[in-house]
Design an enzyme around this catalytic site. Structure first.
Site, PDB file in Angstrom:
ATOM      1  CG  HIS A 164      -1.689  -1.250   1.406  1.00 48.60           C
ATOM      2  ND1 HIS A 164      -2.871  -1.555   0.796  1.00 48.60           N
ATOM      3  CD2 HIS A 164      -1.366  -2.352   2.148  1.00 48.60           C
ATOM      4  CE1 HIS A 164      -3.279  -2.770   1.160  1.00 48.60           C
ATOM      5  NE2 HIS A 164      -2.363  -3.280   1.965  1.00 48.60           N
ATOM      6  CE  LYS A 291      12.880  19.071 -11.434  1.00 45.99           C
ATOM      7  NZ  LYS A 291      11.513  19.442 -11.701  1.00 45.99           N
ATOM      8  CG  ASN A 293      13.696  16.716 -14.437  1.00 47.22           C
ATOM      9  OD1 ASN A 293      13.630  16.872 -13.226  1.00 47.22           O
ATOM     10  ND2 ASN A 293      13.450  17.684 -15.306  1.00 47.22           N
ATOM     11  CD  GLU A 298       9.922  11.850 -15.552  1.00 45.13           C
ATOM     12  OE1 GLU A 298       9.038  12.633 -15.923  1.00 45.13           O
ATOM     13  OE2 GLU A 298      11.017  12.240 -15.112  1.00 45.13           O
ATOM     14  CE1 TYR A 325      -3.958  -9.848 -46.463  1.00 43.47           C
ATOM     15  CE2 TYR A 325      -5.469  -9.130 -48.182  1.00 43.47           C
ATOM     16  CZ  TYR A 325      -4.402  -8.879 -47.342  1.00 43.47           C
ATOM     17  OH  TYR A 325      -3.786  -7.658 -47.361  1.00 43.47           O
ATOM     18  CD  GLN A 330      -1.691  -2.461 -47.169  1.00 44.43           C
ATOM     19  OE1 GLN A 330      -1.567  -3.237 -48.115  1.00 44.43           O
ATOM     20  NE2 GLN A 330      -2.035  -1.197 -47.341  1.00 44.43           N
ATOM     21  CE  LYS A 333       2.319  -6.060 -44.016  1.00 40.75           C
ATOM     22  NZ  LYS A 333       0.868  -6.280 -43.777  1.00 40.75           N
TER      23      LYS A 333
END
Ligand code: ARG
Length: 466
Positions: A164, A291, A293, A298, A325, A330, A333
């Site tokens: 938790h 900073k 980061n 992320e 088919y 198509q 992909k």
């Protein structure tokens, strides 16, 4: 050299059509911009098919020689960037076939005997994906190795384990990292399983019903390294469940990486301060000079969204398709390609970044001490002295309450105070209340004791060797 109308859609498809395709339809239906990345699989598949056609006496030896010569030139041109891909020729298959015919004439026109683009594209995608699977399997192992080697340095580094998101019990940092190794090991098993089912040959199914030519499909399968041959032509040209499975594997794997990324982000925040990341994996801010980061972690977390999204796209793509088919296929992909690219880059960068983690063991230990992480150990201690566990649990709750009031850890309460919660408490309790005592006590298979973690590290090292 003349090209047939099939090979030049500036004209109509065939004599059946009375006008050429509209420009908009041409652009809408073309896939060459993205499916050209299948070119090597397409050429390999064609060469295996041609070799079998010749062996079966369906085309001549000279045709095969011409096809091989033409394909060698095409492969060179594609590699060097000299090949001219034409939108008019719709996809990678028609582009290569038209160029082959331009180079070698009639032999090029014979290549498509006993074959359709339907079994051709299914073969190409499977061949291509098999190669990518093999590359990803290596990267998955690299990532596991990076985690195992970092773990090896931290079997005795104590951190708070959370449930938790609240401090629960002390665990070693090694044990925590090894949890991710288990997840990635299962991902590796899933990937190997996907490979088996991907590695089946559709070629020979032709458009949908098989072909009247005496093809030797087993031979083509052997040439291309397929483990078997698809046993139903309708299934062979129409299903893409190997892509769905791969995409499901990739989604699960990205979710695992994402969870680790989330932890890296948390651990690096000032409020935890558990780790630091090497500068080369951090970015700065354009406005806040202080900073650093954890952008890579992320982004790995963020890119999980697109991989899971591709799984949804592929599932949705398939769900309404009648046999066999349909042009819908198509659309398999781009999601598949992006899934492979994203997972490959993510595994590579994460494995590297794990090697750039500096552990701040003191901060981890302080955090474990702040959260009464050894309260369960005290309850277990009383239980081992004969108290029913529920009573022990209650006695320790009182002890924790007092410790909170005094703002100290359980291990720094004087013995007399502890004995006030139960007379069975003796001086040996302090070993039990220490973080290391707690860690060492969990010496059960799969537990967090340093001895267990060391054994797991050896097991993983042996498993990942080679
Ligand atoms: N570009 C097509 C694809 O990716 C190749 C197969 C086309 N077959 C057809 N019957 N139109 O699915």
């Amino acid at each position: 050299m003349s090209t047939s109308s099939l090979h030049n859609k500036a004209q109509a498809w065939s004599a059946l059509f009375s006008e050429p395709m509209s420009e908009l339809v041409k652009r809408y239906t073309a896939s060459v911009d993205f499916d050209q990345r299948l070119w090597r699989a397409d050429i390999d598949g064609s060469l295996a098919h041609a070799e079998m056609l010749a062996a079966q006496g369906i085309i001549g030896a000279q045709d095969l020689a011409d096809i091989r010569r033409g394909m060698a030139t095409i492969a060179q041109d594609i590699e060097s960037g000299a090949f001219e891909w034409k939108l008019d020729l719709e996809d990678v298959h028609l582009n290569i076939e038209a160029r082959l015919t331009a180079l070698v004439g009639d032999a090029g026109k014979r290549l498509h005997t006993g074959r359709s683009r339907n079994d051709q594209v299914a073969t190409d995608v499977r061949l291509w994906l098999r190669g990518e699977i093999d590359g990803l399997a290596v990267l998955l192992k690299d990532m596991q190795r990076a985690l195992v080697e970092l773990a090896a340095q931290h079997t005795d580094t104590v951190m708070p384990g959370f449930t938790h998101m609240q401090v629960a019990q002390p665990v070693s940092f090694a044990h925590h990292l090894l949890a991710y190794v288990e997840m990635l090991a299962r991902d590796g098993e899933r990937l190997a399983d996907v490979r088996r089912r991907t590695n089946q040959l559709p070629l020979g199914a032709a458009a949908l019903a098989g072909t009247s030519y005496p093809l030797d499909r087993e031979r083509v399968a052997r040439t291309l390294g397929f483990e078997g041959v698809c046993q139903n032509s309708l299934d062979a040209v129409s299903d893409r469940d190997f892509a769905l499975e791969f995409s499901a594997f990739a989604s699960i794997c990205m979710v695992h990486v994402s969870r680790l990324s989330e932890e890296i982000v948390l651990w690096m925040s000032q409020n935890f301060g558990f780790i630091d990341l090497a500068d080369r994996y951090c970015t700065g801010s354009s406005i806040m000079p202080q900073k650093r980061n954890p952008d890579v972690a992320e982004l790995a977390r963020g890119k999980t969204g697109r991989v899971v999204g591709h799984l949804m796209a592929l599932l949705t793509l398939m769900k309404g398709q009648p046999l066999t088919y349909n042009k819908d296929n198509q659309e398999d992909k781009e999601p598949l390609f992006d899934t492979v690219d994203t997972l490959r880059d993510t595994l590579r960068i994460m494995a590297e970044m794990v090697g750039g983690i500096t552990v701040k063991a003191d901060a981890m230990e302080r955090a474990a001490l702040r959260g009464y992480a050894t309260a369960t150990d005290l309850a277990d201690y009383l239980t081992k002295k004969g108290l029913p566990f529920r009573d022990a649990h209650e006695a320790v709750a009182h002890a924790v309450k007092v410790a909170i009031q005094r703002g100290v850890d359980l291990s720094t309460l004087p013995l007399e105070v502890l004995q006030g919660f139960h007379p069975a408490i003796e001086a040996d309790v302090f070993e039990v209340l220490s973080l290391r005592g707690s860690l060492n006590a969990r010496n059960v298979l799969g537990g967090t004791a340093p001895a267990q973690a060391r054994a797991q590290i050896e097991r993983h090292r042996a498993r990942l060797a080679g």
